[in-house]
Each structure stands twice: as C-alpha cells, then as structure tokens.
Design a protein around this motif. Structure first.
Motif, PDB file in Angstrom:
ATOM      1  N   LEU A 187       0.813  -1.208   0.000  1.00 13.51           N
ATOM      2  CA  LEU A 187       0.000   0.000   0.000  1.00 13.51           C
ATOM      3  C   LEU A 187       0.851   1.264   0.000  1.00 13.51           C
ATOM      4  O   LEU A 187       0.540   2.240  -0.702  1.00 13.51           O
ATOM      5  CB  LEU A 187      -0.936  -0.028   1.214  1.00 13.51           C
ATOM      6  N   THR A 188       1.936   1.255   0.783  1.00 15.84           N
ATOM      7  CA  THR A 188       2.782   2.448   0.836  1.00 15.84           C
ATOM      8  C   THR A 188       3.366   2.761  -0.533  1.00 15.84           C
ATOM      9  O   THR A 188       3.417   3.929  -0.958  1.00 15.84           O
ATOM     10  CB  THR A 188       3.918   2.235   1.859  1.00 15.84           C
ATOM     11  N   HIS A 189       3.804   1.733  -1.225  1.00 13.65           N
ATOM     12  CA  HIS A 189       4.388   1.943  -2.545  1.00 13.65           C
ATOM     13  C   HIS A 189       3.362   2.532  -3.507  1.00 13.65           C
ATOM     14  O   HIS A 189       3.643   3.486  -4.243  1.00 13.65           O
ATOM     15  CB  HIS A 189       4.920   0.625  -3.097  1.00 13.65           C
ATOM     16  N   SER A 190       2.156   1.992  -3.491  1.00 13.77           N
ATOM     17  CA  SER A 190       1.131   2.474  -4.419  1.00 13.77           C
ATOM     18  C   SER A 190       0.762   3.924  -4.143  1.00 13.77           C
ATOM     19  O   SER A 190       0.662   4.746  -5.067  1.00 13.77           O
ATOM     20  CB  SER A 190      -0.122   1.587  -4.318  1.00 13.77           C
ATOM     21  N   ILE A 191       0.580   4.258  -2.867  1.00 12.23           N
ATOM     22  CA  ILE A 191       0.225   5.637  -2.536  1.00 12.23           C
ATOM     23  C   ILE A 191       1.384   6.577  -2.868  1.00 12.23           C
ATOM     24  O   ILE A 191       1.178   7.719  -3.327  1.00 12.23           O
ATOM     25  CB  ILE A 191      -0.177   5.744  -1.052  1.00 12.23           C
ATOM     26  N   SER A 192       2.611   6.110  -2.639  1.00 15.46           N
ATOM     27  CA  SER A 192       3.766   6.948  -2.955  1.00 15.46           C
ATOM     28  C   SER A 192       3.841   7.247  -4.444  1.00 15.46           C
ATOM     29  O   SER A 192       4.159   8.377  -4.862  1.00 15.46           O
ATOM     30  CB  SER A 192       5.049   6.249  -2.491  1.00 15.46           C
ATOM     31  N   VAL A 193       3.538   6.245  -5.264  1.00 15.19           N
ATOM     32  CA  VAL A 193       3.543   6.469  -6.710  1.00 15.19           C
ATOM     33  C   VAL A 193       2.494   7.502  -7.105  1.00 15.19           C
ATOM     34  O   VAL A 193       2.742   8.409  -7.925  1.00 15.19           O
ATOM     35  CB  VAL A 193       3.312   5.132  -7.449  1.00 15.19           C
ATOM     36  N   ILE A 194       1.303   7.385  -6.519  1.00 13.63           N
ATOM     37  CA  ILE A 194       0.247   8.363  -6.804  1.00 13.63           C
ATOM     38  C   ILE A 194       0.689   9.767  -6.406  1.00 13.63           C
ATOM     39  O   ILE A 194       0.502  10.743  -7.152  1.00 13.63           O
ATOM     40  CB  ILE A 194      -1.049   7.966  -6.072  1.00 13.63           C
ATOM     41  N   LYS A 195       1.286   9.858  -5.219  1.00 16.58           N
ATOM     42  CA  LYS A 195       1.720  11.165  -4.742  1.00 16.58           C
ATOM     43  C   LYS A 195       2.797  11.755  -5.631  1.00 16.58           C
ATOM     44  O   LYS A 195       2.760  12.947  -5.993  1.00 16.58           O
ATOM     45  CB  LYS A 195       2.247  11.028  -3.302  1.00 16.58           C
ATOM     46  N   VAL A 196       3.763  10.926  -6.035  1.00 16.29           N
ATOM     47  CA  VAL A 196       4.850  11.421  -6.886  1.00 16.29           C
ATOM     48  C   VAL A 196       4.310  11.845  -8.255  1.00 16.29           C
ATOM     49  O   VAL A 196       4.651  12.920  -8.790  1.00 16.29           O
ATOM     50  CB  VAL A 196       5.946  10.345  -7.038  1.00 16.29           C
ATOM     51  N   GLN A 197       3.463  11.031  -8.841  1.00 17.71           N
ATOM     52  CA  GLN A 197       2.919  11.356 -10.153  1.00 17.71           C
ATOM     53  C   GLN A 197       2.076  12.624 -10.100  1.00 17.71           C
ATOM     54  O   GLN A 197       2.142  13.474 -11.012  1.00 17.71           O
ATOM     55  CB  GLN A 197       2.082  10.182 -10.680  1.00 17.71           C
ATOM     56  N   ALA A 198       1.285  12.783  -9.073  1.00 17.54           N
ATOM     57  CA  ALA A 198       0.493  14.008  -8.933  1.00 17.54           C
ATOM     58  C   ALA A 198       1.394  15.215  -8.749  1.00 17.54           C
ATOM     59  O   ALA A 198       1.156  16.295  -9.322  1.00 17.54           O
ATOM     60  CB  ALA A 198      -0.467  13.873  -7.751  1.00 17.54           C
ATOM     61  N   GLY A 199       2.447  15.050  -7.948  1.00 21.40           N
ATOM     62  CA  GLY A 199       3.375  16.158  -7.763  1.00 21.40           C
ATOM     63  C   GLY A 199       4.065  16.541  -9.055  1.00 21.40           C
ATOM     64  O   GLY A 199       4.269  17.743  -9.343  1.00 21.40           O
ATOM     65  N   ILE A 200       4.448  15.553  -9.853  1.00 22.32           N
ATOM     66  CA  ILE A 200       5.090  15.846 -11.146  1.00 22.32           C
ATOM     67  C   ILE A 200       4.120  16.577 -12.070  1.00 22.32           C
ATOM     68  O   ILE A 200       4.484  17.546 -12.762  1.00 22.32           O
ATOM     69  CB  ILE A 200       5.589  14.539 -11.791  1.00 22.32           C
ATOM     70  N   ALA A 201       2.865  16.154 -12.092  1.00 24.84           N
ATOM     71  CA  ALA A 201       1.873  16.804 -12.947  1.00 24.84           C
ATOM     72  C   ALA A 201       1.638  18.249 -12.540  1.00 24.84           C
ATOM     73  O   ALA A 201       1.540  19.154 -13.394  1.00 24.84           O
ATOM     74  CB  ALA A 201       0.560  16.023 -12.902  1.00 24.84           C
ATOM     75  N   VAL A 202       1.553  18.503 -11.242  1.00 30.93           N
ATOM     76  CA  VAL A 202       1.383  19.878 -10.764  1.00 30.93           C
ATOM     77  C   VAL A 202       2.599  20.727 -11.128  1.00 30.93           C
ATOM     78  O   VAL A 202       2.484  21.882 -11.594  1.00 30.93           O
ATOM     79  CB  VAL A 202       1.139  19.884  -9.245  1.00 30.93           C
ATOM     80  N   HIS A 203       3.791  20.127 -10.944  1.00 32.84           N
ATOM     81  CA  HIS A 203       5.027  20.870 -11.266  1.00 32.84           C
ATOM     82  C   HIS A 203       5.091  21.220 -12.755  1.00 32.84           C
ATOM     83  O   HIS A 203       5.442  22.352 -13.148  1.00 32.84           O
ATOM     84  CB  HIS A 203       6.235  20.033 -10.859  1.00 32.84           C
ATOM     85  N   LEU A 204       4.753  20.266 -13.633  1.00 33.06           N
ATOM     86  CA  LEU A 204       4.804  20.510 -15.085  1.00 33.06           C
ATOM     87  C   LEU A 204       3.778  21.554 -15.508  1.00 33.06           C
ATOM     88  O   LEU A 204       4.041  22.390 -16.386  1.00 33.06           O
ATOM     89  CB  LEU A 204       4.575  19.197 -15.839  1.00 33.06           C
ATOM     90  N   ALA A 205       2.611  21.498 -14.885  1.00 30.66           N
ATOM     91  CA  ALA A 205       1.586  22.487 -15.232  1.00 30.66           C
ATOM     92  C   ALA A 205       2.054  23.899 -14.892  1.00 30.66           C
ATOM     93  O   ALA A 205       1.903  24.837 -15.686  1.00 30.66           O
ATOM     94  CB  ALA A 205       0.277  22.167 -14.513  1.00 30.66           C
ATOM     95  N   ARG A 206       2.605  24.044 -13.692  1.00 28.47           N
ATOM     96  CA  ARG A 206       3.074  25.364 -13.296  1.00 28.47           C
ATOM     97  C   ARG A 206       4.285  25.793 -14.115  1.00 28.47           C
ATOM     98  O   ARG A 206       4.474  26.988 -14.391  1.00 28.47           O
ATOM     99  CB  ARG A 206       3.403  25.346 -11.802  1.00 28.47           C
ATOM    100  N   LYS A 207       5.114  24.827 -14.516  1.00 31.93           N
ATOM    101  CA  LYS A 207       6.279  25.148 -15.336  1.00 31.93           C
ATOM    102  C   LYS A 207       5.859  25.721 -16.692  1.00 31.93           C
ATOM    103  O   LYS A 207       6.545  26.595 -17.255  1.00 31.93           O
ATOM    104  CB  LYS A 207       7.129  23.886 -15.530  1.00 31.93           C
ATOM    105  N   HIS A 208       4.745  25.267 -17.215  1.00 27.56           N
ATOM    106  CA  HIS A 208       4.250  25.758 -18.495  1.00 27.56           C
ATOM    107  C   HIS A 208       3.302  26.939 -18.323  1.00 27.56           C
ATOM    108  O   HIS A 208       2.620  27.340 -19.266  1.00 27.56           O
ATOM    109  CB  HIS A 208       3.533  24.634 -19.256  1.00 27.56           C
ATOM    110  N   GLY A 209       3.265  27.503 -17.122  1.00 28.52           N
ATOM    111  CA  GLY A 209       2.451  28.681 -16.885  1.00 28.52           C
ATOM    112  C   GLY A 209       0.977  28.405 -16.778  1.00 28.52           C
ATOM    113  O   GLY A 209       0.161  29.335 -16.894  1.00 28.52           O
ATOM    114  N   GLU A 210       0.592  27.179 -16.552  1.00 31.05           N
ATOM    115  CA  GLU A 210      -0.805  26.805 -16.427  1.00 31.05           C
ATOM    116  C   GLU A 210      -1.158  26.606 -14.955  1.00 31.05           C
ATOM    117  O   GLU A 210      -0.302  26.242 -14.138  1.00 31.05           O
ATOM    118  CB  GLU A 210      -1.096  25.515 -17.207  1.00 31.05           C
TER     119      GLU A 210
END
Length: 391
Positions: A187-210
C-alpha cells in the motif's frame, strides 16, 4: 494462629479423653497433679506440632509414656502419640516418627509385660498398637506425597497458563509486524507512486504557466494525507509492546520459573552486561526461554546450565542439560527449535542444537552485534523511487 486452632482443639479433646479414661478404667491408678501436668504438656505440644513437629513428637511421646507408667490408662495413651507421629511424617520427619513409634511401643509393652496380672494383655495389644503406628506413619507419608503432587500440578498449571499467554503475545506481535511489512511493501508503494505522479503533474503544469486543475491538487493533497495516516498506522503497528521489551535482563525470571517446575537451573554470565540492540536482546531471551521449556518438557530428570557471554562484537547464549538426549537417539526438530533458528539466522547469527556425547542436549546461539537486524540501516533504493519512500 487459625491454622493451629484445629490442632489445639484436637489436643484438648485427647486430653479430656485421657483423664476421663483414667478415671473410669478399673485397673487405672488415681490421677494426681503430676499426671494432670503431663496431660497439659501433651496438649500444648500437640497444639504446636504443625510448626514444631519433632519437638512436639518428643514431648508427647515422653509425656504419654510417663502417664502410662504412672496411671496406666490403657491404649488411650497411644492416641496423642499416633496423632503426633502422623503430623511428623506428613511434615517430612520420617526418621523421627519411626523412632518415636518404636520408643513408645517398646516402653508401653515393657510396662505391660512387667505387670504380672496384665501380662495376658500383651498378646492382644501388641498387634493392635503395631498396626496403628504403621498406619499412622504410612498415612502421614501418603498425605505428604499427595500434597507435593497437588503443589506440582498447580505449579505446572500456572506455568502452562503463563506460557500460553506469552505465546499469544508473541504471535500477536509477529502478526502485527507482518501486517506492518505488508502495508509498507504494497500500500505504501502504491500511494507513494500516486503522490509522486500528482506532484510531477502539478510541477509541469506550473512550469508551463498553467494553473493545475482542482482535481489534480485534490489528488496531491489526498495522497499526502494518506501517506501521513499510513505512517502513523505503521508506527503504531511497529511500536514496542510489553512483549517486545523482553530481554536478557529477565533471564533470572525464566530460571526461577523453570526451577518452580522441578528443574534445577544455574545461570552464569561472562563479560560485562551492557545495552544491546533490541532485536539481539530479545532473540537471546527467546533462545533461553525455548531451550528451558524443552528441558522441562523433554529432558526428564535433568539440570540445566544457562551461559550468557557478552563479547565486543557478538552475543553468545547457551543452554546445556544432562537429560535423556543422546547421539544414538537424536531429537526431531520441532516448531520451537525452527523458530529459534529463524530468529537467530535472521540477525546474521548461527544456532547449534545437538545432543551431547555424554547424554544431554546443548543449544548454543551466537549473534553478531552488527548484524542485519541489530541496527537500523537506510536502504539503498533507485533514484526514481527515493521520493516515493515514506519518511
């Protein structure tokens, strides 16, 4: 005092019986002040015979022989002596009870033989008194053996209950740790993957000014909250309980419990006792516990020696007995022995369990203090997964 009350009441009843029989017996002499003193001495001695069986037996025997010589109250003079003989045998004073029986029988029958008119009574009284005294000695021994048996059964029941409780606590602790490992690995691994992927998506969106979508931010926040709650749950599951605090400092308690079931145990310690890693300390305790349990169950009449050695880089514990095991009849490893071996080898140590050349069995465990379970070490993980590991 309450435990002495039945003895005191019985002694008073016997004293009244003696005085009444002496007064009513046709061939008895008159009762004088000295005879009353002898009866009182017998009464006091019988009242204290539970605490002082040998002294009481001696006083009662002498007093009743003197009363028989002076008054000749008949076989009733033997009753207090029979009671004292029984109590002495019950209290473990077999030699004293046998000697007092012979002394009273000899003195009683000698007095009857020396009295010419009463010589014919010797033939009648000898087998009667002899049977009474043999029965009193045997009854006392049987009562003592029965009491010892009941105490042993009670002690075994207490020890069995304690062992069941410890096994239940150990199994509960092991199950708790298994659940914690499963949660951490899945469970920890799965939640960690979700958290990392969501964080990457938020970072990329803000990087592109969105502006990240509300749904994406909610996923990031929910995964972070889930990780925090999961870490709290894992901490609770892995937190030490009373079971986990068992260590070599409590080996003397194990030895005392084993002595209570009839197995002599000697504990020796080499080196300077010191603070050990929790896993090593508990493993050493468990090896001693399981080995002493096996001695009590399987070794038969035996003596156990527990040796604990503190070395700079390792801990060594050994339990040796001189019981029934031999190289010609090797012992089949059971669940307890396998559990010991798994616990020790899991810490990088070794366990040797074998029959001795001169009978008996030895369990010896050597555990390194810097083994895999002795200290907490950070795990090496791939860079892509480091951010996903719970902190």
């Amino acid at each position: 005092m309450r435990r002495d009350l039945p003895y005191a009441l019985s002694a008073l009843a016997l004293g009244a019986l003696l005085l009444g029989n002496a007064a009513l017996a046709p061939d008895a002499a008159a009762v004088g002040a000295v005879d009353v003193v002898l009866v009182l001495a017998m009464t006091v001695a019988l009242a204290a015979c539970r605490r002082y069986p040998v002294v009481a037996l001696g006083v009662v025997t002498v007093a009743m022989l003197a009363l028989h010589v002076r008054v000749h109250p008949g076989v009733s003079a033997a009753f207090p002596v029979l009671a004292a003989v029984y109590v002495a045998a019950w209290r473990g004073q077999r030699a004293a009870s046998a000697l007092a029986s012979l002394a009273f029988l000899g003195g009683f029958l000698t007095r009857d033989i020396s009295t010419a008119p009463a010589g014919h009574l010797v033939v009648e009284r000898t087998p009667l008194l002899l049977g009474w005294f043999v029965a009193a000695n045997v009854a006392g021994l049987v009562a003592r053996q029965r009491r010892a048996y009941l105490e042993q059964v009670e002690q075994r029941a207490i020890e069995a209950e304690r062992t069941r409780e410890e096994m239940a606590l150990r199994r509960a602790g092991e199950e708790r740790l298994r659940i914690a490992r499963d949660l951490h690995d899945s469970l920890t691994h799965s939640i960690s993957v979700i958290k990392v992927q969501a964080g990457i998506a938020v970072h990329l969106a803000r990087k592109h000014g969105e502006q990240p979508s509300a749904t994406l931010l909610a996923i990031q926040e929910a995964s972070s909250a889930a990780m925090r709650e999961l870490r709290t749950t894992l901490d609770v599951l892995r937190s030490p309980s009373d079971e986990d605090r068992l260590g070599l400092a409590r080996v003397d308690e194990l030895a005392e419990r084993t002595r209570a079931v009839g197995v002599p145990v000697r504990v020796t310690v080499a080196g300077e006792p010191r603070e050990l890693p929790a896993e090593v300390d508990q493993a050493g305790y468990r090896v001693v516990q399981e080995a002493l349990t096996n001695v009590a169950r399987h070794a038969g009449p035996a003596t156990a020696n527990v040796h604990v050695e503190y070395a700079p880089a390792r801990l060594t514990v050994s339990v040796t007995d001189d019981g029934q095991a031999s190289p010609a009849h090797p012992m089949t490893p059971g669940v307890g022995l396998r559990g010991m071996r798994e616990r020790v080898t899991g810490l990088g140590g070794t366990l040797r369990a074998t029959a001795n050349d001169d009978n008996g069995f030895t369990v010896r465990a050597t555990i390194p203090l810097d083994g895999p379970g002795a200290t907490e070490r950070p795990r090496e993980v791939p860079p892509a997964r480091r951010a996903a590991e719970p902190r």
